[in-house]
Design an enzyme around this catalytic site. Structure first.
Site, PDB file in Angstrom:
ATOM      1  N   ASP A 109       0.829  -1.209   0.000  1.00  0.00           N
ATOM      2  CA  ASP A 109       0.000   0.000   0.000  1.00  0.00           C
ATOM      3  C   ASP A 109       0.868   1.265   0.000  1.00  0.00           C
ATOM      4  OD1 ASP A 109      -2.293   1.482   0.039  1.00  0.00           O
ATOM      5  OD2 ASP A 109      -2.771   1.118   2.145  1.00  0.00           O
ATOM      6  N   GLY A 123       0.283   5.479  -4.385  1.00  0.00           N
ATOM      7  CA  GLY A 123      -0.321   6.761  -4.760  1.00  0.00           C
ATOM      8  C   GLY A 123       0.210   7.895  -3.900  1.00  0.00           C
ATOM      9  N   ARG A 124       0.238   7.670  -2.583  1.00  0.00           N
ATOM     10  CA  ARG A 124       0.718   8.731  -1.673  1.00  0.00           C
ATOM     11  C   ARG A 124       2.206   9.011  -1.891  1.00  0.00           C
ATOM     12  NH1 ARG A 124      -1.478   5.850   3.391  1.00  0.00           N
ATOM     13  NH2 ARG A 124      -1.842   4.283   1.775  1.00  0.00           N
ATOM     14  N   ARG A 152       0.187   9.029 -10.156  1.00  0.00           N
ATOM     15  CA  ARG A 152       0.060   7.728  -9.483  1.00  0.00           C
ATOM     16  C   ARG A 152       0.773   6.632 -10.273  1.00  0.00           C
ATOM     17  NH1 ARG A 152      -3.638   7.374  -5.537  1.00  0.00           N
ATOM     18  NH2 ARG A 152      -4.035   5.193  -6.001  1.00  0.00           N
ATOM     19  N   HIS A 164       3.139   3.522  -8.984  1.00  0.00           N
ATOM     20  CA  HIS A 164       2.956   2.090  -9.260  1.00  0.00           C
ATOM     21  C   HIS A 164       4.209   1.499  -9.919  1.00  0.00           C
ATOM     22  CE1 HIS A 164      -1.056   2.228  -7.818  1.00  0.00           C
ATOM     23  NE2 HIS A 164      -1.583   2.868  -8.846  1.00  0.00           N
ATOM     24  N   SER A 169      -7.069  -5.833  -6.157  1.00  0.00           N
ATOM     25  CA  SER A 169      -8.169  -6.404  -5.392  1.00  0.00           C
ATOM     26  C   SER A 169      -9.461  -6.324  -6.197  1.00  0.00           C
ATOM     27  CB  SER A 169      -8.344  -5.659  -4.060  1.00  0.00           C
ATOM     28  OG  SER A 169      -9.060  -4.472  -4.269  1.00  0.00           O
ATOM     29  N   SER A 170     -10.423  -7.159  -5.810  1.00  0.00           N
ATOM     30  CA  SER A 170     -11.696  -7.123  -6.538  1.00  0.00           C
ATOM     31  C   SER A 170     -12.382  -5.770  -6.344  1.00  0.00           C
ATOM     32  CB  SER A 170     -12.597  -8.295  -6.129  1.00  0.00           C
ATOM     33  OG  SER A 170     -12.442  -8.619  -4.780  1.00  0.00           O
ATOM     34  N   LEU A 225      11.121 -20.558  -4.087  1.00  0.00           N
ATOM     35  CA  LEU A 225      10.082 -19.704  -3.492  1.00  0.00           C
ATOM     36  C   LEU A 225       8.830 -19.807  -4.358  1.00  0.00           C
ATOM     37  CD1 LEU A 225       9.256 -17.120  -1.692  1.00  0.00           C
ATOM     38  CD2 LEU A 225      10.044 -15.789  -3.644  1.00  0.00           C
ATOM     39  N   ARG A 282       1.504  -4.981   6.130  1.00  0.00           N
ATOM     40  CA  ARG A 282       0.879  -3.937   5.312  1.00  0.00           C
ATOM     41  C   ARG A 282       1.745  -2.689   5.412  1.00  0.00           C
ATOM     42  NH1 ARG A 282      -5.311  -2.470   4.254  1.00  0.00           N
ATOM     43  NH2 ARG A 282      -4.973  -0.752   2.798  1.00  0.00           N
ATOM     44  N   SER A 297      -8.404  -5.237   4.634  1.00  0.00           N
ATOM     45  CA  SER A 297      -9.002  -4.908   3.333  1.00  0.00           C
ATOM     46  C   SER A 297      -9.330  -6.141   2.483  1.00  0.00           C
ATOM     47  CB  SER A 297      -8.072  -3.978   2.539  1.00  0.00           C
ATOM     48  OG  SER A 297      -7.855  -2.786   3.236  1.00  0.00           O
ATOM     49  N   GLU A 321       0.490 -13.501  12.200  1.00  0.00           N
ATOM     50  CA  GLU A 321       0.981 -12.309  12.895  1.00  0.00           C
ATOM     51  C   GLU A 321       0.788 -11.131  11.949  1.00  0.00           C
ATOM     52  OE1 GLU A 321       2.224 -12.024  16.012  1.00  0.00           O
ATOM     53  OE2 GLU A 321       1.756 -14.145  16.296  1.00  0.00           O
TER      54      GLU A 321
END
Ligand code: FPP
Length: 247
Positions: free
Chosen positions: A18, A21-22, A31, A35, A63-64, A129, A186, A194, A205
């Site tokens: 997350d 954008g900021r 933006r 990304h 996300s949906s 991985l 996050r 979310s 955790e």
């Protein structure tokens, strides 16, 4: 920075990336730039996770609920994922990384779906991985699809409703066969899940870090692993110290 102690490495780390954008906004950039920078962090963290001995890394890429964003930004995110797969697939394959995609595939454009299927197919025997890309993913949608699939089996007499248990539900989720996440990170200071891995997060955790995703570095990832190693996980039981006090 050296890699953290292998003994306490989480098997599965999931990340809500997350703050792109900021990050861009604070630099007076679009933006899109945020990304793009976010994709660089993806590369860095995939490598760091593999180096640390993490076996599963799940990244929340779309996300949906992200369909609510402007069309131009959605196209941008789709384009970045496509470019990432096209450009990095050979290298990831070379690093013995297996790619798996979770989320609803039905609504995806055929070009994206094709690429994702190709990435999964090419890397399916890799063992270092597993990079799980959550794309068009939403936990409630995933659970609803799993329940609908069980209901269909009940409808045609393959299954008794009374036989349904939590393992059966887990086996119908997009994450079937994968271990639950041990650690969910996050970035950007927001403290919520979310609609990400709600079922699978039962004993995870949770770690919320203030840095925006484009600033999330190898060092910050290793620092999160160090913090994880200090946590005491009890899975509903007692800690070793509490057991010792009782005896
Ligand atoms: C959150 O930032 C980030 C996203 C919605 C998308 C994350 C996608 C990438 C990093 C690129 C593609 C992914 C891969 C795996 C190659 P935000 O836009 O919500 O930031 P904000 O909350 O500051 O506005």
């Amino acid at each position: 920075m050296t890699t953290p102690d292998r003994q306490s490495i989480p098997e599965h780390v999931a990340i809500i990336m997350d703050g792109n954008g900021r990050w861009a906004n604070e630099r007076g950039q679009s933006r899109t730039v945020g990304h793009r920078k976010g994709v660089e962090s993806v590369r860095t963290i995939v490598r760091a996770a593999a180096d640390a001995g993490v076996k599963y890394l799940t990244l929340f890429a779309f996300s949906s609920e992200n369909w609510r964003r402007p069309e131009a930004e959605i196209n941008d995110l789709f384009g970045l994922l496509k470019a990432f797969i096209r450009r990095d697939l050979a290298e990831l394959h070379g690093q013995n990384v297996r790619i798996r995609v979770i989320g609803d595939r039905v609504a995806l454009r055929s070009d994206i779906l094709q690429l994702l299927l190709e990435a999964e197919e090419t890397t399916k025997h890799n063992t270092a991985l597993t990079l799980v890309i959550a794309f068009n993913y939403g936990s409630r949608d995933e659970i609803a699809r799993a329940v609908a699939s069980l209901a269909r089996d009940v409808e045609i007499g393959l299954l008794k409703a009374s036989a349904i248990d939590s393992q059966m539900i887990a086996d119908r989720l997009d994450t079937a066969g994968m271990p639950d996440p041990d650690l969910i990170i996050r970035t950007s200071g927001e403290e919520r899940l979310s609609n990400f891995l709600l079922w699978q997060a039962a004993y995870a955790e949770l770690m919320f870090v203030p840095e925006y995703w484009p600033d999330f570095s190898r060092e910050l990832f290793f620092a999160a692993l160090e913090r994880y190693a200090m946590r005491s996980r009890r899975f509903g039981g007692l800690s070793a110290a509490a057991v010792a006090m009782r005896s």
